[in-house]
Write an enzyme that holds these catalytic residues in place. Sequence first.
Site, PDB file in Angstrom:
ATOM      1  CG  HIS A 228     -46.626  71.887  16.663  1.00 27.75           C
ATOM      2  ND1 HIS A 228     -47.243  73.079  16.911  1.00 27.75           N
ATOM      3  CD2 HIS A 228     -46.941  72.597  15.409  1.00 27.75           C
ATOM      4  CE1 HIS A 228     -48.100  73.578  15.997  1.00 27.75           C
ATOM      5  NE2 HIS A 228     -47.852  72.592  14.927  1.00 27.75           N
TER       6      HIS A 228
ATOM      7  CG  HIS B 177     -48.786  69.425  10.980  1.00 26.33           C
ATOM      8  ND1 HIS B 177     -50.134  70.027  11.050  1.00 26.33           N
ATOM      9  CD2 HIS B 177     -47.705  70.742  11.618  1.00 26.33           C
ATOM     10  CE1 HIS B 177     -49.890  71.598  11.865  1.00 26.33           C
ATOM     11  NE2 HIS B 177     -49.069  72.058  11.371  1.00 26.33           N
ATOM     12  CB  VAL B 178     -48.347  62.619  10.971  1.00 23.55           C
ATOM     13  CG1 VAL B 178     -47.327  62.250  11.928  1.00 23.55           C
ATOM     14  CG2 VAL B 178     -50.080  62.183  11.451  1.00 23.55           C
ATOM     15  NE  ARG B 179     -49.284  67.671   5.918  1.00 23.03           N
ATOM     16  CZ  ARG B 179     -49.123  68.744   6.985  1.00 23.03           C
ATOM     17  NH1 ARG B 179     -50.414  69.524   7.421  1.00 23.03           N
ATOM     18  NH2 ARG B 179     -48.505  69.841   5.790  1.00 23.03           N
TER      19      ARG B 179
ATOM     20  CG  ASN C 256     -53.218  71.429  10.454  1.00 21.85           C
ATOM     21  OD1 ASN C 256     -52.497  69.673  10.451  1.00 21.85           O
ATOM     22  ND2 ASN C 256     -52.801  71.940  10.111  1.00 21.85           N
TER      23      ASN C 256
ATOM     24  CE  LYS D  16     -51.681  75.548  16.201  1.00 25.09           C
ATOM     25  NZ  LYS D  16     -51.475  75.106  15.312  1.00 25.09           N
TER      26      LYS D  16
ATOM     27  CG  HIS E  80     -51.016  79.123  13.847  1.00 27.81           C
ATOM     28  ND1 HIS E  80     -49.887  78.375  12.829  1.00 27.81           N
ATOM     29  CD2 HIS E  80     -50.929  80.811  13.611  1.00 27.81           C
ATOM     30  CE1 HIS E  80     -49.302  79.802  11.697  1.00 27.81           C
ATOM     31  NE2 HIS E  80     -50.288  80.879  12.044  1.00 27.81           N
TER      32      HIS E  80
ATOM     33  CG  HIS F 143     -45.392  76.599  15.093  1.00 32.66           C
ATOM     34  ND1 HIS F 143     -46.259  78.487  15.343  1.00 32.66           N
ATOM     35  CD2 HIS F 143     -46.142  75.977  15.091  1.00 32.66           C
ATOM     36  CE1 HIS F 143     -47.435  78.406  15.293  1.00 32.66           C
ATOM     37  NE2 HIS F 143     -47.325  76.969  14.713  1.00 32.66           N
TER      38      HIS F 143
ATOM     39  CG  LEU G 246     -47.384  80.377   7.118  1.00 34.31           C
ATOM     40  CD1 LEU G 246     -49.340  80.230   5.985  1.00 34.31           C
ATOM     41  CD2 LEU G 246     -47.172  82.003   6.590  1.00 34.31           C
TER      42      LEU G 246
ATOM     43  CG  ASP H 201     -44.913  73.549  12.511  1.00 33.16           C
ATOM     44  OD1 ASP H 201     -46.324  73.064  12.613  1.00 33.16           O
ATOM     45  OD2 ASP H 201     -44.854  74.486  12.154  1.00 33.16           O
TER      46      ASP H 201
ATOM     47  CG  HIS I 205     -47.574  70.611   2.323  1.00 35.01           C
ATOM     48  ND1 HIS I 205     -48.666  71.016   2.389  1.00 35.01           N
ATOM     49  CD2 HIS I 205     -46.671  71.375   3.744  1.00 35.01           C
ATOM     50  CE1 HIS I 205     -49.098  71.567   3.752  1.00 35.01           C
ATOM     51  NE2 HIS I 205     -48.239  71.916   4.052  1.00 35.01           N
TER      52      HIS I 205
HETATM   53  C1  NCD Z   1     -48.676  73.910   8.477  1.00 36.59           C
HETATM   54  C2  NCD Z   1     -49.569  72.945   7.896  1.00 36.59           C
HETATM   55  O1  NCD Z   1     -48.414  72.292   6.560  1.00 36.59           O
HETATM   56  O2  NCD Z   1     -50.653  71.968   8.489  1.00 36.59           O
HETATM   57  N1  NCD Z   1     -47.605  74.997   8.131  1.00 36.59           N
HETATM   58  C3  NCD Z   1     -46.783  75.455   8.691  1.00 36.59           C
HETATM   59  O3  NCD Z   1     -46.166  75.922   7.809  1.00 36.59           O
HETATM   60  N2  NCD Z   1     -46.187  75.379   9.602  1.00 36.59           N
HETATM   61  C4  NCD Z   1     -49.982  74.339   9.576  1.00 36.59           C
HETATM   62  C5  NCD Z   1     -49.575  75.635  10.724  1.00 36.59           C
HETATM   63  O4  NCD Z   1     -48.531  74.371  11.801  1.00 36.59           O
HETATM   64  O5  NCD Z   1     -49.256  76.875  10.947  1.00 36.59           O
HETATM   65 ZN    ZN Z   2     -48.024  73.122  12.644  1.00 37.42          ZN
END
Ligand code: NCD
Ligand code: ZN
Length: 347
Positions: free
Chosen positions: A17, A19-21, A45, A102, A139, A177, A222, A250, A254
Amino acid sequence: MPSPIDTLTLTRPDDWHLHVRDGEALTTVVPHTAAQFGRAVIMPNLKPPVTTAAQALAYRDRIAAAVPPGIAFEPLMTLYLTDNLPADEIARAKDAGVVALKLYPAGATTNSDAGVTDLRKTYRTLEAMQRAGLLLLVHGEVTSPDIDLFDREAVFIDQQLIPLRRDFPELKIVFEHITTREAAQYVQSAGPFTAATITAHHLLYNRNAIFLGGVRPHFYCLPVLKRELHRQALVDAATSGSPQFFLGTDSAPHPAHLKEHASGCAGCYTAHAAMELYAQAFDAAGALDKLEGFASFFGADFYGLPRNSGRITLRRETWMPPASFAFGAAELKPLASGEALQWRLQT
Ligand code: NCD
Ligand code: ZN
């Protein structure tokens, strides 16, 4: 007293799991993950979200272009389930090598506006997924404003997950998560088609971390950190040796100025030292011998993919990760920046 283990060699782990943007951010965060993991499940996302097989393939190419030369790293792609993602996209996704969809309940978290408003609207697509063997990554939080933020995961189990499990008995579901004792207990009781990922930060911290000495936005994610009894239940699940629990960081980068903000973004960045953080959590529980199954075996087994063949080595060593990284034109501050770590990946 036996002397403590100070070198740990494991089969190369995977991050189930992540996120790499997109864009310039990839050049910072993808090398961090590729240095540690053989594969990672990439969250869809983006803005706009990744909802077609063609978009997933193009995104996979942009990620692959950010992997440093000489490193073998495979991004595993996902699609973002919406109310109207057509069932016939599932066959195209399967052909493109997409591994999962997802589910974000609409409004639950970062970039979830396009999320599902009512699970019933997705049932034809879920049927196609169950047939094709694509996983559903969940989620698991309700979004209703009258449910307390700290209760949203537990309420989701009763309101959404139990009915979903009943209606799709052979759909592989990963409860992503997880953060509560209720979620860990639910997964243990839900049978072989249900598993869960657990982050390093939910193993290491309880909700006090968000407020220690003042609001600390880099600990806000989250689902939000919960109280100590939940952290302990997650440690017990992760170190139990049960194949239903496996690693998913996760890691969610940011820009620092959007986290240190009047309405700061949710997401903790941990990819720079992911295995070090997990090793610290397993070490504190006296369960370093359980880390390899959790990090390197159980996720691959659940996804029906081969386990990795390479190895990594972690050494017990006190060191200080950088306090921040470049993130496009902005700055990226990792979780617990300024705190020393006890384990270090050998390169
Ligand atoms: C994730 C994100 O920033 O894309 N944020 C987080 O707090 N985990 C989104 C997600 O997995 O809920
Ligand atoms: Zn996530």
